[in-house]
Motif scaffolding. Structure first.
Motif, PDB file in Angstrom:
ATOM      1  N   GLN A  43       0.803  -1.227   0.000  1.00  0.00           N
ATOM      2  CA  GLN A  43       0.000   0.000   0.000  1.00  0.00           C
ATOM      3  C   GLN A  43       0.834   1.273   0.000  1.00  0.00           C
ATOM      4  N   GLU A  79      -4.935   0.676   7.095  1.00  0.00           N
ATOM      5  CA  GLU A  79      -4.687   1.718   6.090  1.00  0.00           C
ATOM      6  C   GLU A  79      -3.354   2.418   6.301  1.00  0.00           C
ATOM      7  N   ARG A  80      -2.805   2.369   7.508  1.00  0.00           N
ATOM      8  CA  ARG A  80      -1.477   2.960   7.740  1.00  0.00           C
ATOM      9  C   ARG A  80      -0.338   2.028   7.335  1.00  0.00           C
ATOM     10  N   TYR A 111      -9.394  -4.465  -0.301  1.00  0.00           N
ATOM     11  CA  TYR A 111      -7.992  -4.043  -0.331  1.00  0.00           C
ATOM     12  C   TYR A 111      -7.199  -4.846  -1.358  1.00  0.00           C
ATOM     13  N   ARG A 120      -9.343  -0.835  11.269  1.00  0.00           N
ATOM     14  CA  ARG A 120      -9.240  -0.381   9.880  1.00  0.00           C
ATOM     15  C   ARG A 120      -8.159   0.692   9.711  1.00  0.00           C
ATOM     16  N   SER A 121      -8.000   1.563  10.698  1.00  0.00           N
ATOM     17  CA  SER A 121      -6.961   2.593  10.599  1.00  0.00           C
ATOM     18  C   SER A 121      -5.572   1.965  10.608  1.00  0.00           C
TER      19      SER A 121
END
Length: 587
Positions: free
Chosen positions: A419, A543-544, A568, A539-540
């Protein structure tokens, strides 16, 4: 004589004057005292009322703070003030209304009651009005609280009916055959009561005949219970029922686990279709057309090299696509895909028709490694799970042999998604360690592993050489210093531990043994695990993360994948690609 008469006249006039004026003065003073006394009385009444209402309000708030709604704030207008004063005046003395409401005609002014005192008097009356309104609001609170308490209390009948139904089902299960007629009646009553409480949440939701039915059912339960005079016999039957139910639950869980694992080991129809179509297209090409571009970069040690061991074309596509999509210098990225000879055509064809930007892809077959045949010791592992017996899973311990010209390499599992740009990982200070990995030894964090979960610490060899409390780490996204690997000859160390069989199935514990005290723990944000089995990942945190890992059996390309994490992965697939549509592969 005249003087005496004059004196008598003056005396009489004086007495007459006093008889007329004195009552007036007395009445005025009496009225003033009355009003002042009333003022003091109203002040005392106000204080008492305010104190009482405050105590009631506090009690209401403490008893039903979570149940009651927040009260509406009251704005006291002049209209409320006037109406409240008029009500109080009329209640005490009807003739006093005009004098209190009309300030100019009040005796207070006529007897020197100044403006400041009138304002103070008005303020007291407003406070009294406010206290009355607070009392009214408190009364509303009390009514609401009582209503909600009544709602709770009036659920008793519904609960009693449900308890009767549970008891009836138990009797129907264990009752002896001699009570068949009673059981039939009880069964009919039970079904009626189930309909009664099917949509009932409060006693008020029950029909008018529900209470009568309850009494009949209670009588039936009492009659059936007489068939069990021996409590020990009833306890024995209940224990047998419990044991039988537990066995059924265990069997169902075992079957569910087996089916899930079977689904995890079975290639989906669409994925098999894709592999076959790509293979057919590959062999339709000429030998020259089958070559991937940028062959001169695959051994260049100054570029960023990534290794993927996989036989899954879609998985390889997502790893490469996600890494390239976030890369700032795509031309420096080289992907080495190592697979089986059966899958080499399909994976090669995929990257021929879907080139990864400016990056380079190099695909090798394990069958081309001439040295590999003498190292297949892993085949002695007794397991039906292909994750533990697949040769691709153990090739990671031969990275220096597979890539002899490289100094560093990043190893990806094929179930990861990148990501963020990974250029920064190449500048991590390895401090002469061989492997860089994210730790899995932090209490309260998932996953959490200990050395003794995978190794036998009752063995003297293990106890002497390894610390059970040593920090564990994860495969999936690892930076390897191949020069340090060669210097410590860790492939030979791996062979030694593999032959000794000191670990449980899988290659994770073998990695802990092989790279023991030669691991640099990376920041957790480099690699977040658990998307293939843990549904509670924040979820955070996902995403990090630079890399997310679908470790576990619920892979994102399977039907058993976790829906909340699947996007994702699928966002790095071009679902409009003709082969994906022909094989009905969807998100």
């Amino acid at each position: 004589m005249n003087q005496i008469r004059r004196f008598q006249r003056i005396l009489i006039l004086s007495l007459l004057f006093l008889s007329v004026v004195a009552p007036l003065v007395f009445v005025s003073k009496l009225k003033l005292l009355t009003l002042l006394g009333r003022r003091e009385f109203l002040e005392d009444l106000y204080r008492a009322t305010y104190l009482t209402d405050t105590l009631k309000l506090n009690a209401v708030e403490q008893e039903g703070a979570e149940e009651l709604e927040e009260p509406n704030q009251v704005v006291y207008t002049e209209k409320i003030f006037n109406s409240t004063i008029s009500y109080n005046s009329e209640k005490n003395n009807g003739s006093q209304e005009s004098r209190i409401a009309g300030h100019r005609d009040t005796p207070l002014e006529r007897h020197g009651f100044d403006q400041d005192k009138r304002q103070h008097w008005g303020a007291q009356q407003k406070e009294l009005s406010s206290a009355a309104q607070v009392s009214k609001n408190t009364h509303v609170y009390s009514e609401r609280m009582s209503e909600k308490k009544n709602i709770k209390l009036t659920n008793n009948k519904v609960q009693e009916i449900k308890d009767q139904i549970i008891l009836a089902k138990a009797y129907l299960k264990i009752a002896p055959p001699s009570s068949n007629s009673r059981l039939r009646e009880l069964e009919l009553q039970m079904r009626e009561m189930e309909l009664e409480v099917q949509e009932a949440n409060r006693d008020s939701d029950l029909s008018s005949s529900a209470l009568q039915k309850m009494r009949h059912m209670e009588a039936s339960l009492s009659q059936v219970s007489r068939a069990f005079p021996d409590c020990s016999a009833l306890a024995g039957r209940l224990h047998a029922m419990k044991r039988n139910t537990e066995e059924q639950v265990h069997s169902q869980r075992h079957q569910a686990t087996y089916l899930v694992n079977l689904a995890a080991r079975t290639a989906p129809k669409g994925l098999h279709c894709l592999s076959m179509r790509l293979t057919a297209e590959y062999f339709a090409l000429s030998p020259e057309e089958r070559k991937l571009p940028n062959k001169n970069k695959i051994h260049h040690p100054d570029l960023y090299h990534y290794a993927i061991f996989s036989d899954n074309v879609l998985a390889c596509a997502v790893v490469v696509n996600s890494t390239v999509s976030t890369a700032k210098e795509q031309e420096k990225f080289v992907f080495h895909v190592v697979t089986k000879s059966l899958n080499l055509p399909s994976i090669s064809m995929w990257f021929l028709i879907n080139p990864p930007g400016k990056a380079t892809v190099h695909i090798q077959s394990v069958d081309n490694f001439e040295w590999w045949s003498k190292y297949k010791t892993y085949q002695k592992i007794n397991s039906r799970d292909p994750r533990y017996t697949s040769e691709l899973n153990y090739l990671r311990f031969y990275l220096p042999d597979i890539f002899p010209a490289l100094n560093k390499i990043v190893l990806f599992d094929h179930d990861v998604v990148v990501q963020q740009d990974l250029s920064g990982i190449w500048s991590v200070n390895m401090k002469e360690s061989v492997i860089g990995a994210v730790g899995t030894c932090q209490e309260g964090k998932s996953p959490f592993y200990r050395m003794d979960m995978f190794m036998n610490f009752s063995d003297p060899f293990i106890v002497k050489r390894f610390d059970v409390n040593a920090c564990t780490w994860a495969f999936g996204m690892n930076l390897f210093d191949l020069e340090q690997w060669r210097r410590h000859n860790l492939t030979a160390v791996y062979h030694k531990y593999l032959q000794m069989g000191l670990w449980n199935v899988g290659s994770l514990a073998l990695g802990w043994l092989t790279f023991y005290n030669k691991t640099e723990v990376l920041d957790r944000q480099w690699h977040v695990l658990g998307l293939g089995y843990n549904s509670g990942i924040n979820r955070s945190e996902i995403e990090r993360a630079a890399v997310i890992h679908y470790d576990g059996i619920r892979k994102p390309w399977l039907d058993i994948a976790m829906g909340r994490y699947k996007s994702y992965w699928t966002k790095f697939l071009n679902l409009d690609q003709p082969f994906l549509q022909q094989c009905n592969l969807q998100a």
